[in-house]
Design a protein around this motif. Structure first.
Motif, PDB file in Angstrom:
ATOM      1  N   UNK A  83     -12.043 -22.549 -16.209  1.00 25.96           N
ATOM      2  CA  UNK A  83     -13.107 -22.527 -15.212  1.00 25.96           C
ATOM      3  C   UNK A  83     -12.796 -21.597 -14.057  1.00 25.96           C
ATOM      4  N   UNK A  84     -11.566 -21.166 -13.910  1.00 29.96           N
ATOM      5  CA  UNK A  84     -11.251 -20.211 -12.854  1.00 29.96           C
ATOM      6  C   UNK A  84     -10.459 -20.816 -11.707  1.00 29.96           C
ATOM      7  N   UNK A  85     -10.728 -22.033 -11.323  1.00 30.09           N
ATOM      8  CA  UNK A  85      -9.954 -22.675 -10.272  1.00 30.09           C
ATOM      9  C   UNK A  85      -8.765 -23.399 -10.896  1.00 30.09           C
ATOM     10  N   UNK A  86      -7.610 -23.227 -10.313  1.00 24.42           N
ATOM     11  CA  UNK A  86      -6.457 -23.949 -10.837  1.00 24.42           C
ATOM     12  C   UNK A  86      -6.542 -25.413 -10.413  1.00 24.42           C
ATOM     13  N   UNK A  87      -5.872 -26.248 -11.158  1.00 27.22           N
ATOM     14  CA  UNK A  87      -5.885 -27.679 -10.877  1.00 27.22           C
ATOM     15  C   UNK A  87      -5.284 -27.961  -9.507  1.00 27.22           C
ATOM     16  N   UNK A  88      -4.288 -27.182  -9.117  1.00 27.79           N
ATOM     17  CA  UNK A  88      -3.624 -27.392  -7.831  1.00 27.79           C
ATOM     18  C   UNK A  88      -4.595 -27.188  -6.674  1.00 27.79           C
ATOM     19  N   UNK A  89      -5.446 -26.180  -6.775  1.00 30.55           N
ATOM     20  CA  UNK A  89      -6.439 -25.931  -5.730  1.00 30.55           C
ATOM     21  C   UNK A  89      -7.556 -26.964  -5.804  1.00 30.55           C
ATOM     22  N   UNK A  90      -8.004 -27.293  -7.017  1.00 26.40           N
ATOM     23  CA  UNK A  90      -9.125 -28.218  -7.193  1.00 26.40           C
ATOM     24  C   UNK A  90      -8.810 -29.617  -6.660  1.00 26.40           C
ATOM     25  N   UNK A  91      -7.571 -30.060  -6.793  1.00 28.44           N
ATOM     26  CA  UNK A  91      -7.255 -31.409  -6.315  1.00 28.44           C
ATOM     27  C   UNK A  91      -7.138 -31.484  -4.800  1.00 28.44           C
ATOM     28  N   UNK A  92      -7.053 -30.342  -4.133  1.00 29.55           N
ATOM     29  CA  UNK A  92      -6.969 -30.321  -2.677  1.00 29.55           C
ATOM     30  C   UNK A  92      -8.332 -30.189  -1.990  1.00 29.55           C
ATOM     31  N   UNK A  93      -9.392 -30.032  -2.763  1.00 30.34           N
ATOM     32  CA  UNK A  93     -10.725 -29.889  -2.171  1.00 30.34           C
ATOM     33  C   UNK A  93     -11.168 -31.221  -1.571  1.00 30.34           C
ATOM     34  N   UNK A  94     -11.536 -31.192  -0.327  1.00 27.74           N
ATOM     35  CA  UNK A  94     -11.999 -32.391   0.367  1.00 27.74           C
ATOM     36  C   UNK A  94     -13.451 -32.183   0.784  1.00 27.74           C
ATOM     37  N   UNK A 108       3.450 -24.434  -2.572  1.00 26.71           N
ATOM     38  CA  UNK A 108       4.241 -23.741  -3.581  1.00 26.71           C
ATOM     39  C   UNK A 108       5.444 -23.044  -2.940  1.00 26.71           C
ATOM     40  N   UNK A 109       5.233 -22.376  -1.814  1.00 25.50           N
ATOM     41  CA  UNK A 109       6.328 -21.703  -1.107  1.00 25.50           C
ATOM     42  C   UNK A 109       7.330 -22.724  -0.598  1.00 25.50           C
ATOM     43  N   UNK A 110       6.843 -23.843  -0.076  1.00 26.09           N
ATOM     44  CA  UNK A 110       7.745 -24.887   0.429  1.00 26.09           C
ATOM     45  C   UNK A 110       8.618 -25.445  -0.687  1.00 26.09           C
ATOM     46  N   UNK A 111       8.021 -25.649  -1.869  1.00 28.95           N
ATOM     47  CA  UNK A 111       8.808 -26.135  -3.013  1.00 28.95           C
ATOM     48  C   UNK A 111       9.869 -25.132  -3.426  1.00 28.95           C
ATOM     49  N   UNK A 112       9.522 -23.845  -3.424  1.00 28.14           N
ATOM     50  CA  UNK A 112      10.497 -22.814  -3.797  1.00 28.14           C
ATOM     51  C   UNK A 112      11.651 -22.754  -2.806  1.00 28.14           C
ATOM     52  N   UNK A 125      -9.225 -23.029   2.602  1.00 25.79           N
ATOM     53  CA  UNK A 125      -8.208 -23.964   3.089  1.00 25.79           C
ATOM     54  C   UNK A 125      -7.409 -24.563   1.931  1.00 25.79           C
ATOM     55  N   UNK A 126      -8.085 -24.956   0.864  1.00 27.57           N
ATOM     56  CA  UNK A 126      -7.395 -25.533  -0.292  1.00 27.57           C
ATOM     57  C   UNK A 126      -6.463 -24.509  -0.941  1.00 27.57           C
ATOM     58  N   UNK A 127      -6.904 -23.260  -1.030  1.00 26.70           N
ATOM     59  CA  UNK A 127      -6.037 -22.229  -1.605  1.00 26.70           C
ATOM     60  C   UNK A 127      -4.833 -21.958  -0.713  1.00 26.70           C
ATOM     61  N   UNK A 128      -5.042 -21.909   0.590  1.00 25.02           N
ATOM     62  CA  UNK A 128      -3.934 -21.672   1.512  1.00 25.02           C
ATOM     63  C   UNK A 128      -2.927 -22.820   1.465  1.00 25.02           C
TER      64      UNK A 128
END
Length: 159
Positions: free
Chosen positions: A61-72, A144-148, A135-138
Motif C-alpha cells: 500500500x505504500x505506507x510502512x507499518x511503522x508509520x501507519x501505527x503512529x497515525x493518531x 529508528x535512529x534512537x534504536x540504532x 509527524x508520524x514519519x518523523x
C-alpha cells in the motif's frame, strides 16, 4: 529576515492542514483484484484511483507499518460484503471484523449467506491531515535512529 521566517512558518502550517484521503478496494469477483488510491482535498479522486483494479495479490500500500501505527486522529471506514460459503464461518468472520473496528475504525461488513463460494467486496477509506503523516514519519525515523544509537552504545569495548 523575520518576514521570511514568518512566511516559511505560515506555509508549513498551511501544508500541515491539507486533508489527505486514501482509499482501497478489494474484490474476489473475476479473481483477486485490489486497488489503492490517494487523493488530496477530496474523496472522489482517491476512490476513482482505487477502483482501477490490479490483478493478483502482490505489492504494498505504500505506507510502512511503522508509520501507519503512529497515525493518531485518523478517520478509518471500511464497508462491504463478505461470504465464505458457510453460514457459521461467514457470521464469525463478519463479527470478528466488526470487533476489530470497535476502536478508531468504523466497520460495516454485511454477511452474504446465500453464496456457495468466497464472496469478498470491501472498500475502505482513511482520512487525515498531511501534518499527521509528516509527524508520524518523523517520529518513526527518530525512533529508528534512537534504536540504532542504543545498539551502538551497547557494544562492549575491547580495550
Amino acid at each position: 529576515m523575520p518576514i521570511l521566517l514568518a512566511a516559511i512558518i505560515e506555509t508549513l502550517i498551511y501544508l500541515a492542514a491539507i486533508p489527505v484521503s486514501g482509499a482501497f478496494v478489494l474484490s474476489t469477483a473475476n479473481g483477486l483484484r485490489y486497488g489503492v488510491g490517494v487523493g488530496v482535498f477530496g474523496l472522489r479522486g482517491a476512490v476513482r484511483r482505487a477502483r482501477r483494479y490490479r490483478a493478483g495479490g502482490k505489492g504494498g500500500a505504500g505506507l510502512s507499518w511503522d508509520v501507519a501505527r503512529r497515525l493518531r486522529g485518523a478517520r478509518i471506514r471500511v464497508a462491504g460484503r463478505l461470504g465464505l460459503g458457510d453460514a457459521a464461518s461467514t457470521a464469525l468472520a463478519c463479527g470478528a471484523l466488526r470487533a476489530l473496528g470497535a476502536g478508531r475504525a468504523v466497520v460495516d461488513v454485511t454477511p452474504v449467506f446465500d453464496g456457495d463460494g468466497l464472496c469478498l467486496e470491501l472498500q475502505g477509506m482513511i482520512r487525515l491531515r498531511s501534518g499527521q503523516i509528516m509527524w508520524a514519519m518523523a517520529m518513526s525515523r527518530f525512533e529508528n535512529i534512537r534504536r540504532r544509537i542504543a545498539r551502538w552504545t551497547d557494544i562492549r569495548l575491547k580495550a
